[in-house]
Design a protein around this motif. Structure first.
Motif, PDB file in Angstrom:
ATOM      1  N   TRP A  20     -12.169   3.967   2.984  1.00 10.87           N
ATOM      2  CA  TRP A  20     -10.725   4.185   2.905  1.00 10.87           C
ATOM      3  C   TRP A  20     -10.108   4.348   4.291  1.00 10.87           C
ATOM      4  O   TRP A  20      -8.975   3.919   4.539  1.00 10.87           O
ATOM      5  CB  TRP A  20     -10.420   5.394   2.025  1.00 10.87           C
ATOM      6  N   ARG A  21     -10.842   4.968   5.208  1.00  9.10           N
ATOM      7  CA  ARG A  21     -10.341   5.076   6.577  1.00  9.10           C
ATOM      8  C   ARG A  21     -10.170   3.685   7.182  1.00  9.10           C
ATOM      9  O   ARG A  21      -9.151   3.392   7.835  1.00  9.10           O
ATOM     10  CB  ARG A  21     -11.299   5.923   7.419  1.00  9.10           C
ATOM     11  N   THR A  22     -11.150   2.827   6.965  1.00  7.59           N
ATOM     12  CA  THR A  22     -11.081   1.461   7.481  1.00  7.59           C
ATOM     13  C   THR A  22      -9.961   0.678   6.811  1.00  7.59           C
ATOM     14  O   THR A  22      -9.225  -0.066   7.466  1.00  7.59           O
ATOM     15  CB  THR A  22     -12.427   0.747   7.258  1.00  7.59           C
ATOM     16  N   ARG A  23      -9.813   0.869   5.499  1.00  5.82           N
ATOM     17  CA  ARG A  23      -8.760   0.168   4.768  1.00  5.82           C
ATOM     18  C   ARG A  23      -7.372   0.549   5.286  1.00  5.82           C
ATOM     19  O   ARG A  23      -6.471  -0.285   5.350  1.00  5.82           O
ATOM     20  CB  ARG A  23      -8.874   0.473   3.282  1.00  5.82           C
ATOM     21  N   ARG A  24      -7.207   1.810   5.662  1.00  3.16           N
ATOM     22  CA  ARG A  24      -5.918   2.265   6.186  1.00  3.16           C
ATOM     23  C   ARG A  24      -5.733   1.958   7.669  1.00  3.16           C
ATOM     24  O   ARG A  24      -4.691   2.251   8.252  1.00  3.16           O
ATOM     25  CB  ARG A  24      -5.755   3.770   5.970  1.00  3.16           C
ATOM     26  N   GLY A  25      -6.742   1.359   8.281  1.00  7.92           N
ATOM     27  CA  GLY A  25      -6.627   0.977   9.689  1.00  7.92           C
ATOM     28  C   GLY A  25      -6.646   2.152  10.648  1.00  7.92           C
ATOM     29  O   GLY A  25      -6.029   2.101  11.715  1.00  7.92           O
ATOM     30  N   LEU A  64      -5.319   9.588   3.072  1.00  6.77           N
ATOM     31  CA  LEU A  64      -5.803   8.237   2.779  1.00  6.77           C
ATOM     32  C   LEU A  64      -5.342   7.704   1.432  1.00  6.77           C
ATOM     33  O   LEU A  64      -5.393   6.491   1.195  1.00  6.77           O
ATOM     34  CB  LEU A  64      -7.332   8.210   2.853  1.00  6.77           C
ATOM     35  N   ALA A  65      -4.902   8.602   0.538  1.00  6.74           N
ATOM     36  CA  ALA A  65      -4.370   8.192  -0.768  1.00  6.74           C
ATOM     37  C   ALA A  65      -5.329   7.235  -1.470  1.00  6.74           C
ATOM     38  O   ALA A  65      -5.014   6.085  -1.757  1.00  6.74           O
ATOM     39  CB  ALA A  65      -2.999   7.541  -0.612  1.00  6.74           C
ATOM     40  N   ASN A 206       3.412   5.744   5.947  1.00 11.19           N
ATOM     41  CA  ASN A 206       3.891   4.369   6.007  1.00 11.19           C
ATOM     42  C   ASN A 206       2.790   3.460   5.472  1.00 11.19           C
ATOM     43  O   ASN A 206       1.833   3.931   4.851  1.00 11.19           O
ATOM     44  CB  ASN A 206       4.293   4.001   7.447  1.00 11.19           C
ATOM     45  N   ALA A 207       2.913   2.173   5.695  1.00 11.83           N
ATOM     46  CA  ALA A 207       1.926   1.240   5.154  1.00 11.83           C
ATOM     47  C   ALA A 207       0.546   1.443   5.774  1.00 11.83           C
ATOM     48  O   ALA A 207      -0.470   1.082   5.172  1.00 11.83           O
ATOM     49  CB  ALA A 207       2.394  -0.194   5.388  1.00 11.83           C
ATOM     50  N   ARG A 208       0.504   2.041   6.945  1.00 10.08           N
ATOM     51  CA  ARG A 208      -0.768   2.221   7.635  1.00 10.08           C
ATOM     52  C   ARG A 208      -1.498   3.486   7.208  1.00 10.08           C
ATOM     53  O   ARG A 208      -2.724   3.493   7.039  1.00 10.08           O
ATOM     54  CB  ARG A 208      -0.535   2.260   9.151  1.00 10.08           C
ATOM     55  N   ALA A 209      -0.758   4.572   7.037  1.00 11.11           N
ATOM     56  CA  ALA A 209      -1.420   5.845   6.756  1.00 11.11           C
ATOM     57  C   ALA A 209      -0.420   6.854   6.215  1.00 11.11           C
ATOM     58  O   ALA A 209       0.796   6.644   6.280  1.00 11.11           O
ATOM     59  CB  ALA A 209      -2.078   6.397   8.023  1.00 11.11           C
TER      60      ALA A 209
END
Length: 320
Positions: A20-25, A64-65, A206-209
């Motif tokens: 999830w950390r990677t997915r959120r960049g 991370l939602a 936002n879209a990132r985190a």
């Protein structure tokens, strides 16, 4: 000694956290900053050197939602380790507002309104502190205008023909830790709209985190927008909807218009007048400033003005 079952559960938790950390960049350092942990702690959890705690899992989920996947994996870790279910503890290591219990306190606000080239531009900065016992994920704001307050029929017709729309306001919002010069953009969601006002929430994410405001923490929320002068007016107002420790309102107008500016506070204690300070500004402007401390909840603070020379007329409102 760690059992095979517990090791498998911790491995699954670490894999989900990393995914999830990677997915959120997010890097480990960025995730740690959003969660309020040291970067090394994230590394230790992902490399299985540290056992995840309930608080860690909750903060990771808030940032991370993951849709509950992180909490679910934590539960598997807890059960595999034979640990009891976590008990929610209410924080008490903060000083609540003496005015009225609230989740948020505005420690300092600076609100500026500038008139130039047929536009009124507003910029608001608020240092917000979470004095509650759970993370705060959004902040409400409202843009409200009325050019003809004494002529409601004329005003309704004006805004029916030219309604306020978020896309026309160039609305922008960001959040940053106090002292941090790297703000993060905030997602803006309109919750209610009418011809003459917009209610919105500014999302701590936002879209990132996501970056919730945790209990005891404070941050700086900034937002700005602009409105055509034909839809704005000659009142600049702040509604006190959260306990507010300090407020500075500034009005920047062209000196050539010869404005006369006054201020007043309206509350259950009555109406009180103030005299804003006047100072020269840049590019031939005059700045009128009002500073107040420990404002009463539900009160309204207004700057109002009139011009010697013809200029846009009416009323405008800035609300929390």
């Amino acid at each position: 000694m760690t059992s095979q079952l517990e090791h498998a559960a911790r491995t699954a938790f670490a894999q989900v956290l990393t995914a999830w950390r990677t997915r959120r960049g997010l890097s480990k350092k960025q995730l740690a900053a959003s969660m309020g942990y040291h970067p090394s702690y994230i590394s230790h959890v992902e490399s299985l050197r540290h056992h995840p705690t309930f608080e860690f899992a909750c903060r990771a989920e808030a940032v991370l939602a993951s849709g509950g996947e992180i909490i679910s994996r934590y539960e598997q870790c807890r059960q595999a380790a034979g640990e009891p279910a976590p008990v929610q503890v209410v924080r008490s290591d903060y000083e609540p507002s003496p005015m009225l219990p609230a989740t948020l306190v505005i420690e300092e606000e600076n609100a500026t309104l500038t008139y130039a080239d047929g536009w009124y531009s507003s910029r608001v900065e608020r240092v917000v502190r979470n004095v509650g016992d759970r993370p705060v994920t959004c902040y409400p704001v409202r843009v409200d205008v009325d050019r003809f307050p004494d002529q409601p029929g004329v005003s309704r017709q004006l805004y029916h023909e030219s309604p306020l729309q978020l896309s026309d306001l160039d609305f922008q919002a960001s959040v940053a830790s106090v002292g941090d010069e790297r703000p993060e953009p905030m997602e803006v969601r309109v919750t209610r709209s009418s011809d003459a006002y917009l209610k919105m929430v500014l999302v701590f994410g936002n879209a990132r985190a996501r970056f919730p405001l945790y209990p005891g923490e404070r941050t700086r929320v900034t937002y700005s927008y602009r409105v055509p002068a034909n839809l704005w007016g000659q009142w600049f107002q702040r509604d006190i909807r959260f306990p507010t420790r300090a407020l500075t309102m500034s009005l920047r107008l062209p000196a050539s218009m010869g404005a006369e500016v006054s201020a007043e506070s309206l509350s259950y204690a009555g109406i009180k007048g103030f005299s804003p300070t006047e100072s020269p500004g840049e590019n031939g402007t005059v700045v009128y400033t009002l500073r107040l401390r420990e404002l009463l909840l539900t009160s309204q603070i207004r700057l109002r003005w009139r011009f010697d020379e013809p200029a846009p007329s009416g009323w405008a409102d800035l609300a929390a």
